[in-house]
Scaffold this motif. Sequence first.
Motif, PDB file in Angstrom:
ATOM      1  N   GLU A  38       0.835  -1.203   0.000  1.00  0.00           N
ATOM      2  CA  GLU A  38       0.000   0.000   0.000  1.00  0.00           C
ATOM      3  C   GLU A  38       0.869   1.251   0.000  1.00  0.00           C
ATOM      4  OE1 GLU A  38      -2.981  -0.069   3.050  1.00  0.00           O
ATOM      5  OE2 GLU A  38      -4.083  -1.681   2.060  1.00  0.00           O
ATOM      6  N   LYS A  63      -9.301  -2.086  -3.804  1.00  0.00           N
ATOM      7  CA  LYS A  63      -9.186  -1.209  -2.638  1.00  0.00           C
ATOM      8  C   LYS A  63     -10.462  -0.408  -2.396  1.00  0.00           C
ATOM      9  CE  LYS A  63      -4.872  -2.211  -1.723  1.00  0.00           C
ATOM     10  NZ  LYS A  63      -4.554  -3.055  -0.586  1.00  0.00           N
ATOM     11  N   THR A  64     -11.590  -0.872  -2.923  1.00  0.00           N
ATOM     12  CA  THR A  64     -12.846  -0.124  -2.783  1.00  0.00           C
ATOM     13  C   THR A  64     -13.483  -0.298  -1.411  1.00  0.00           C
ATOM     14  OG1 THR A  64     -14.047  -1.962  -3.792  1.00  0.00           O
ATOM     15  CG2 THR A  64     -13.381  -0.158  -5.249  1.00  0.00           C
ATOM     16  N   LYS A  65     -12.986  -1.236  -0.610  1.00  0.00           N
ATOM     17  CA  LYS A  65     -13.493  -1.417   0.749  1.00  0.00           C
ATOM     18  C   LYS A  65     -12.594  -0.764   1.790  1.00  0.00           C
ATOM     19  CE  LYS A  65     -16.005  -5.618  -0.269  1.00  0.00           C
ATOM     20  NZ  LYS A  65     -16.202  -7.045   0.040  1.00  0.00           N
ATOM     21  N   HIS A  66     -11.521  -0.158   1.329  1.00  0.00           N
ATOM     22  CA  HIS A  66     -10.580   0.513   2.225  1.00  0.00           C
ATOM     23  C   HIS A  66     -10.880   2.005   2.204  1.00  0.00           C
ATOM     24  CE1 HIS A  66      -7.765  -2.968   2.653  1.00  0.00           C
ATOM     25  NE2 HIS A  66      -8.377  -3.313   1.534  1.00  0.00           N
ATOM     26  N   SER A  67     -11.405   2.516   3.320  1.00  0.00           N
ATOM     27  CA  SER A  67     -11.808   3.926   3.347  1.00  0.00           C
ATOM     28  C   SER A  67     -10.635   4.867   3.100  1.00  0.00           C
ATOM     29  CB  SER A  67     -12.502   4.267   4.664  1.00  0.00           C
ATOM     30  OG  SER A  67     -11.654   4.024   5.757  1.00  0.00           O
ATOM     31  N   GLN A  68      -9.424   4.461   3.481  1.00  0.00           N
ATOM     32  CA  GLN A  68      -8.278   5.341   3.229  1.00  0.00           C
ATOM     33  C   GLN A  68      -8.061   5.559   1.736  1.00  0.00           C
ATOM     34  OE1 GLN A  68      -4.739   3.703   4.951  1.00  0.00           O
ATOM     35  NE2 GLN A  68      -4.430   2.235   3.323  1.00  0.00           N
ATOM     36  N   PHE A  69      -8.423   4.596   0.912  1.00  0.00           N
ATOM     37  CA  PHE A  69      -8.319   4.756  -0.535  1.00  0.00           C
ATOM     38  C   PHE A  69      -9.564   5.414  -1.113  1.00  0.00           C
ATOM     39  CE2 PHE A  69      -4.967   1.675   0.100  1.00  0.00           C
ATOM     40  CZ  PHE A  69      -4.016   2.044  -0.839  1.00  0.00           C
TER      41      PHE A  69
END
Length: 92
Positions: A38, A63-69
Amino acid sequence: MSGLIIFFIYLVLINSGSFIIMGVDKRRAKKRGRRISEKTLWLFIVIGGSIGGYFGMKRFRHKTKHSQFVYGIPAVMIVQFFLIGGCIYLSK
């Protein structure tokens, strides 16, 4: 070559790279292979590849479930637009 043209070429290359590494990392994730960190993904995004990273995230559903992305890439993109716009404005 003008500095603006060189900068445009840089943006095309770095955004293409961001898009590609999102796809490569997604493929590796599916095959459970060695992943791209990452940290590396963020490096490409921060140094100018936010548009390519965003479209890569959407295109490959990566990475659509990673809020940072999900929230971080658009935030970086907005900052980069303002920085580029400010530089263009100040160069006139």
